[in-house]
Write an enzyme that holds these catalytic residues in place. Structure first.
Site, short mmCIF file in Angstrom:
data_model
loop_
_atom_site.label_atom_id
_atom_site.label_comp_id
_atom_site.label_asym_id
_atom_site.label_seq_id
_atom_site.Cartn_x
_atom_site.Cartn_y
_atom_site.Cartn_z
N ASP A 1 -31.18 19.01 43.35
CA ASP A 1 -29.99 19.43 42.86
C ASP A 1 -29.09 19.78 44.40
O ASP A 1 -29.30 21.04 44.52
CB ASP A 1 -29.52 20.27 41.77
CG ASP A 1 -28.05 20.31 41.41
OD1 ASP A 1 -27.26 20.41 42.34
OD2 ASP A 1 -27.77 20.30 40.29
N HIS A 2 -28.45 19.02 44.90
CA HIS A 2 -28.04 19.12 46.32
C HIS A 2 -27.25 20.56 46.45
O HIS A 2 -27.22 21.35 47.54
CB HIS A 2 -27.64 18.20 47.26
CG HIS A 2 -26.09 17.89 46.79
ND1 HIS A 2 -26.08 16.95 45.81
CD2 HIS A 2 -25.08 18.08 47.24
CE1 HIS A 2 -24.72 16.52 45.72
NE2 HIS A 2 -24.03 17.61 46.66
N LYS B 1 -27.13 24.38 49.57
CA LYS B 1 -25.97 24.90 50.16
C LYS B 1 -26.15 26.42 50.46
O LYS B 1 -26.62 27.14 49.85
CB LYS B 1 -24.61 24.71 49.18
CG LYS B 1 -24.19 23.37 49.15
CD LYS B 1 -22.82 23.23 48.40
CE LYS B 1 -22.42 21.65 48.17
NZ LYS B 1 -21.91 21.17 49.41
N GLU C 1 -12.43 17.52 43.33
CA GLU C 1 -12.52 16.34 44.30
C GLU C 1 -11.10 15.56 44.32
O GLU C 1 -10.45 15.54 43.37
CB GLU C 1 -13.69 15.52 43.94
CG GLU C 1 -14.92 16.33 44.09
CD GLU C 1 -16.17 15.12 43.49
OE1 GLU C 1 -16.81 14.63 44.11
OE2 GLU C 1 -16.36 14.97 42.31
N HIS D 1 -24.96 20.23 38.50
CA HIS D 1 -24.48 21.08 39.42
C HIS D 1 -23.75 22.42 38.85
O HIS D 1 -24.01 23.42 39.41
CB HIS D 1 -23.48 20.24 40.37
CG HIS D 1 -23.85 19.03 40.87
ND1 HIS D 1 -25.14 18.73 41.49
CD2 HIS D 1 -23.36 17.85 41.12
CE1 HIS D 1 -25.26 17.67 42.09
NE2 HIS D 1 -24.13 17.12 41.59
N LYS E 1 -11.86 14.50 39.36
CA LYS E 1 -11.54 13.66 40.24
C LYS E 1 -10.14 13.43 40.63
O LYS E 1 -9.44 13.81 39.60
CB LYS E 1 -12.08 12.28 39.95
CG LYS E 1 -13.65 12.07 39.66
CD LYS E 1 -14.37 11.93 40.79
CE LYS E 1 -15.82 11.84 40.42
NZ LYS E 1 -16.64 12.49 41.54
#
Ligand code: NAP
Length: 484
Positions: free
Chosen positions: A177-178, A182, A216, A240, A331
């Site tokens: 899970d990127h 961070k 986003e 996330h 979004k």
């Protein structure tokens, strides 16, 4: 300030899907940055693997173009490109067939870390795992890295876990899970558990509420067919936002080690209360001028998938009873902005009287853009004229703190890949965490389906549907602004 770079052990990293979008945009540029930083050992190798019929030289040309496009220009150097590309190899392989596996077996070296990055559709994970074993390419020391989406509900996540478990032990599986890679997210743990200041206040007695926003500006055009089957809940919340919530809400782990941290995160997910449908707002962006509507981007005029979601959650334990967590993601919103805000309660008694106004400490953890943290503190407005109070930010923007040339700070993917080589699973999701998150998510989605719930329409370039603001207004609270 120059960060310390500790070289990792040498490795053979095989990227299945080495010709794909993720490999081009994130994995290979990330590895290049680690190479430039001096973290990759001299003889480390990267092996791209996919069905396309390429040789090493053609693959290097393909990767060079990706580096030119996706690596910051300041790191472009012919010397570095040549040295990095010389470590690259390519094997044409079919995950579902027999082609290429013998060549891969012959290419792998003994006595080095073997890591296999599954940067392919999840439907191929089982095929890859099985063939890696059948062809004796993976052993009990090898590691596999798998990407999201990890299932689309509890049943499919369980099935995927079971498939991988036939060939790999949990200690060998790295579910990415990127968000966890961070810098700010890890700093959140450093701030919470490395200082005496925050932890005594980190509970419902002092924290009024918490907000998590991942906004986003992009729509879903280009990946509409994937997105329309998932929506914001599956694509963002289940993974996330849930991971961010866990790091904020978890109890202090006894050590910063993989199972100690993941045990505490799991307890948070299990303590989440079922959500009242009245505490959920789903939205879908509509057409505005030249900006296409969600339903145009996915080509299903009757789609009921949400491109925005806001929810009020409760973590049902002693620490958080009575403190709501508000989360939202969407979004086509006004700005690209991801942050966590911990809003502390008012001072119990104001000695300055009503004219001093109402002031609250807010700890803001910014994930993007401009990673950093800000603590809003109340001080006296300078000058004569009585005791007027103002809020000023104690600001720690990483770019400022680390200097303008902070290229040494790795981005999420590169940090996580180096953790795989080091064998450190702390920032990866364990199988039971993923399943617990789906177990919480499933009934919410099933509720929408059974009620035939339609998302509310919202205007692009805003903060989402009005009803999202109402979720907080009705309780005398406000979302933090999404600013351009
Ligand atoms: P992609 O651009 O479609 O690439 C897929 C890769 O898989 C290609 O290299 C393709 O190469 C290879 N492939 C397909 N079938 C194969 C087979 N039978 N045997 C061997 N290789 C095969 O997809 P992607 O965007 O890179 O995404 C890869 C994975 O990461 C997916 O699970 C996706 O959900 C996940 N992910 C992607 C992103 C992103 O930003 N792109 C972000 C998060 C997660 P050939 O056609 O040459 O075989």
């Amino acid at each position: 300030m120059v960060s310390r770079v500790i070289p990792v052990d040498t490795f053979d990293l095989v990227i299945f899907g080495g010709t794909g979008d993720l490999a081009h945009r994130k994995i290979l540029p990330g590895l290049y940055r680690r190479f430039v930083a001096g973290q990759m050992p001299e003889d480390a190798r990267i092996i791209g693997a996919a069905r396309s019929d390429l040789d090493d030289e053609q693959y290097r040309t393909d990767v060079r173009a990706a580096l030119m496009e996706f690596v910051d220009r300041r790191l472009h150097s012919e010397e570095h490109f040549a040295a990095f590309l010389s470590r690259l190899h390519y094997v044409a392989i079919d995950a579902r067939g027999d082609h290429g596996w013998k060549s891969l077996h012959e290419l792998m070296r003994d006595g080095v870390v073997r890591a296999f990055y599954f940067s392919v559709a999840p439907a191929l994970f089982g095929d890859l795992a099985e063939r890696l074993h059948r062809h004796e390419i993976a052993d009990e020391a090898s590691r596999i890295v798998v990407e999201k989406p990890f299932g689309r509900d509890l049943a499919s996540a369980r099935a995927l876990n079971a498939t991988l478990a036939q060939h790999f032990d949990e200690t060998q599986i790295y579910r990415i899970d990127h968000y966890l890679g961070k810098e700010t997210v890890q700093n959140l743990m450093a701030v919470r558990f490395g200082n005496v200041l925050f932890e005594p206040l980190w509970n419902s007695q002092y924290v009024e509420h918490i907000q998590i926003t991942v906004a986003e500006t992009v729509g879903v055009a280009g990946r509409g067919s994937y997105y329309d089957k998932s929506g914001a809940m599956r694509d963002m919340v289940q993974n996330h936002l849930m991971q961010l919530l866990c790091l904020i809400a978890m109890e202090p782990p006894s050590r910063f080690d993989p199972d100690a941290v993941r045990d505490e995160k799991l307890k948070v997910i299990r303590a989440l209360e079922p959500v009242d449908p009245a505490d959920i707002v789903r939205g879908q962006y509509r057409r505005q001028g030249d900006i296409a509507a969600y339903t145009d981007d996915v080509e299903d005029l009757d789609s009921r998938t949400e491109s925005f979601i806001a929810m009020k959650l409760h973590v049902s334990n002693w620490r958080w009873a009575g403190t709501p967590f508000y989360i939202r993601t969407g979004k086509r919103l006004r700005a690209r902005q991801s942050e966590i805000a911990v809003v502390f309660k008012d001072a119990p008694h104001s000695i300055f009287g009503a004219s001093a106004g109402r002031h609250r400490n807010i700890l803001t953890i910014r994930l993007q853009p401009n990673e950093g943290m800000t603590l809003g503190v109340t001080i006296k407005e300078p000058g004569p004229g009585g005791m007027r109070l103002i809020d000023v930010p104690l600001d720690m923007t990483f770019a400022d703190a680390l200097g303008p040339d902070n290229d040494e700070v790795p981005e999420a993917y590169e940090r996580l890949i180096m953790d795989v080589v080091r064998g450190n699973q702390t920032l990866f999701m364990r199988g039971d965490e993923v399943e617990a998150a789906w177990a919480w998510t499933d009934p919410i989605i099933e509720g929408w389906q059974s009620r035939d719930d339609r998302p509310l329409s919202y205007e692009p370039c805003t903060s989402g549907p009005e009803e999202s603001a109402m979720l907080l207004h009705r309780e005398n609270r406000r979302w933090r602004e999404i600013r351009e």
